[in-house]
Design a protein around this motif. Structure first.
Motif, PDB file in Angstrom:
ATOM      1  N   VAL A 107    -126.776 -15.613 -25.046  1.00 32.89           N
ATOM      2  CA  VAL A 107    -126.791 -14.823 -24.058  1.00 32.89           C
ATOM      3  C   VAL A 107    -128.294 -14.135 -23.986  1.00 32.89           C
ATOM      4  N   ARG A 108    -128.552 -13.711 -25.503  1.00 35.94           N
ATOM      5  CA  ARG A 108    -129.868 -12.996 -25.479  1.00 35.94           C
ATOM      6  C   ARG A 108    -131.111 -14.135 -25.054  1.00 35.94           C
ATOM      7  N   TYR A 109    -130.878 -15.343 -25.425  1.00 31.65           N
ATOM      8  CA  TYR A 109    -131.870 -16.447 -25.197  1.00 31.65           C
ATOM      9  C   TYR A 109    -131.879 -16.549 -23.846  1.00 31.65           C
ATOM     10  N   LEU A 110    -130.793 -16.602 -23.096  1.00 28.03           N
ATOM     11  CA  LEU A 110    -130.671 -16.846 -21.560  1.00 28.03           C
ATOM     12  C   LEU A 110    -131.661 -15.827 -20.981  1.00 28.03           C
ATOM     13  N   ARG A 111    -131.509 -14.452 -21.001  1.00 23.53           N
ATOM     14  CA  ARG A 111    -132.088 -13.281 -20.622  1.00 23.53           C
ATOM     15  C   ARG A 111    -133.520 -13.464 -21.119  1.00 23.53           C
ATOM     16  N   GLU A 112    -133.934 -13.665 -22.286  1.00 23.51           N
ATOM     17  CA  GLU A 112    -135.438 -13.693 -22.606  1.00 23.51           C
ATOM     18  C   GLU A 112    -136.132 -14.539 -22.285  1.00 23.51           C
ATOM     19  N   GLU A 113    -135.632 -15.846 -21.932  1.00 20.72           N
ATOM     20  CA  GLU A 113    -136.298 -16.901 -21.404  1.00 20.72           C
ATOM     21  C   GLU A 113    -136.039 -17.070 -19.785  1.00 20.72           C
ATOM     22  N   LYS A 114    -135.516 -15.985 -19.464  1.00 23.50           N
ATOM     23  CA  LYS A 114    -135.566 -15.854 -17.956  1.00 23.50           C
ATOM     24  C   LYS A 114    -134.806 -16.787 -17.074  1.00 23.50           C
ATOM     25  N   TYR A 115    -133.724 -17.538 -17.373  1.00 19.65           N
ATOM     26  CA  TYR A 115    -132.862 -18.133 -16.666  1.00 19.65           C
ATOM     27  C   TYR A 115    -132.350 -17.490 -15.842  1.00 19.65           C
ATOM     28  N   ASP A 116    -131.882 -18.061 -14.596  1.00 19.76           N
ATOM     29  CA  ASP A 116    -131.328 -17.420 -13.448  1.00 19.76           C
ATOM     30  C   ASP A 116    -129.780 -17.958 -13.210  1.00 19.76           C
ATOM     31  N   LEU A 117    -129.433 -18.929 -13.616  1.00 18.14           N
ATOM     32  CA  LEU A 117    -128.245 -19.418 -13.383  1.00 18.14           C
ATOM     33  C   LEU A 117    -127.609 -20.131 -14.512  1.00 18.14           C
ATOM     34  N   ILE A 118    -126.409 -20.258 -14.881  1.00 17.22           N
ATOM     35  CA  ILE A 118    -125.759 -21.117 -15.523  1.00 17.22           C
ATOM     36  C   ILE A 118    -124.553 -21.836 -15.018  1.00 17.22           C
ATOM     37  N   GLU A 119    -124.322 -23.245 -15.264  1.00 22.00           N
ATOM     38  CA  GLU A 119    -123.303 -23.741 -14.714  1.00 22.00           C
ATOM     39  C   GLU A 119    -122.392 -24.537 -15.553  1.00 22.00           C
ATOM     40  N   GLU A 120    -121.142 -24.811 -15.645  1.00 27.48           N
ATOM     41  CA  GLU A 120    -120.404 -25.480 -16.382  1.00 27.48           C
ATOM     42  C   GLU A 120    -120.743 -27.060 -16.639  1.00 27.48           C
ATOM     43  N   LEU A 121    -120.571 -27.690 -17.653  1.00 28.53           N
ATOM     44  CA  LEU A 121    -120.633 -28.979 -17.904  1.00 28.53           C
ATOM     45  C   LEU A 121    -119.475 -29.700 -16.913  1.00 28.53           C
ATOM     46  N   ILE A 122    -119.540 -30.813 -16.426  1.00 33.14           N
ATOM     47  CA  ILE A 122    -118.719 -31.486 -15.570  1.00 33.14           C
ATOM     48  C   ILE A 122    -118.507 -32.859 -16.066  1.00 33.14           C
ATOM     49  N   ASP A 123    -117.286 -33.179 -16.805  1.00 29.40           N
ATOM     50  CA  ASP A 123    -117.196 -34.551 -17.252  1.00 29.40           C
ATOM     51  C   ASP A 123    -117.041 -35.335 -15.998  1.00 29.40           C
ATOM     52  N   GLN A 124    -117.691 -36.587 -16.107  1.00 33.24           N
ATOM     53  CA  GLN A 124    -117.667 -37.436 -14.928  1.00 33.24           C
ATOM     54  C   GLN A 124    -116.781 -38.588 -15.572  1.00 33.24           C
ATOM     55  N   HIS A 125    -116.071 -39.188 -14.517  1.00 34.18           N
ATOM     56  CA  HIS A 125    -115.198 -40.298 -15.018  1.00 34.18           C
ATOM     57  C   HIS A 125    -115.898 -41.578 -15.723  1.00 34.18           C
ATOM     58  N   PRO A 126    -115.348 -42.107 -16.986  1.00 36.98           N
ATOM     59  CA  PRO A 126    -115.793 -43.115 -17.549  1.00 36.98           C
ATOM     60  C   PRO A 126    -116.844 -44.163 -16.890  1.00 36.98           C
ATOM     61  N   ALA A 127    -116.253 -44.520 -15.712  1.00 42.25           N
ATOM     62  CA  ALA A 127    -116.844 -45.709 -15.007  1.00 42.25           C
ATOM     63  C   ALA A 127    -118.334 -45.391 -14.479  1.00 42.25           C
ATOM     64  N   LEU A 128    -118.678 -44.053 -14.578  1.00 47.82           N
ATOM     65  CA  LEU A 128    -119.902 -43.620 -13.858  1.00 47.82           C
ATOM     66  C   LEU A 128    -121.044 -43.657 -15.102  1.00 47.82           C
TER      67      LEU A 128
END
Length: 70
Positions: free
Chosen positions: A49-70
Motif C-alpha cells: 500500500v505504501r509503495y502504491l501511494r508513494e509511486e502515485k498509482y491511481d488504480l489497482i485491478e485484480e488478476l484475471i485468469d484466462q482460459h488455458p487455450a488463450l
C-alpha cells in the motif's frame, strides 16, 4: 479499485483478497505505466500500500485468469 477514493483499509482488504494486482496510472495507455505486483514481493500488504501511494498509482485491478487455450 480507485486508490484516491479508497482508504488504506479498503486497499488492504483488496490485496488480501487478490494477492496479485495490476497497478495503473491514469495517464498511462497501451500497457505503459502498468505494473504487475504481488504481495509476496513486499514485506506485507502494508508495504505494498505504501509503495502504491508513494509511486502515485491511481488504480489497482485484480488478476484475471484466462482460459488455458488463450
Amino acid at each position: 479499485l480507485l486508490l484516491a477514493g479508497s482508504g488504506d483499509n479498503e486497499v488492504l482488504a483488496f490485496l488480501q483478497r487478490h494477492g496479485v494486482v495490476f497497478a495503473k496510472r491514469d495517464f498511462a495507455f497501451g500497457g505503459k505505466g502498468v505494473k504487475r505486483l504481488s504481495v509476496g514481493d513486499f514485506s506485507g500488504e502494508e508495504a505494498l500500500v505504501r509503495y502504491l501511494r508513494e509511486e502515485k498509482y491511481d488504480l489497482i485491478e485484480e488478476l484475471i485468469d484466462q482460459h488455458p487455450a488463450l
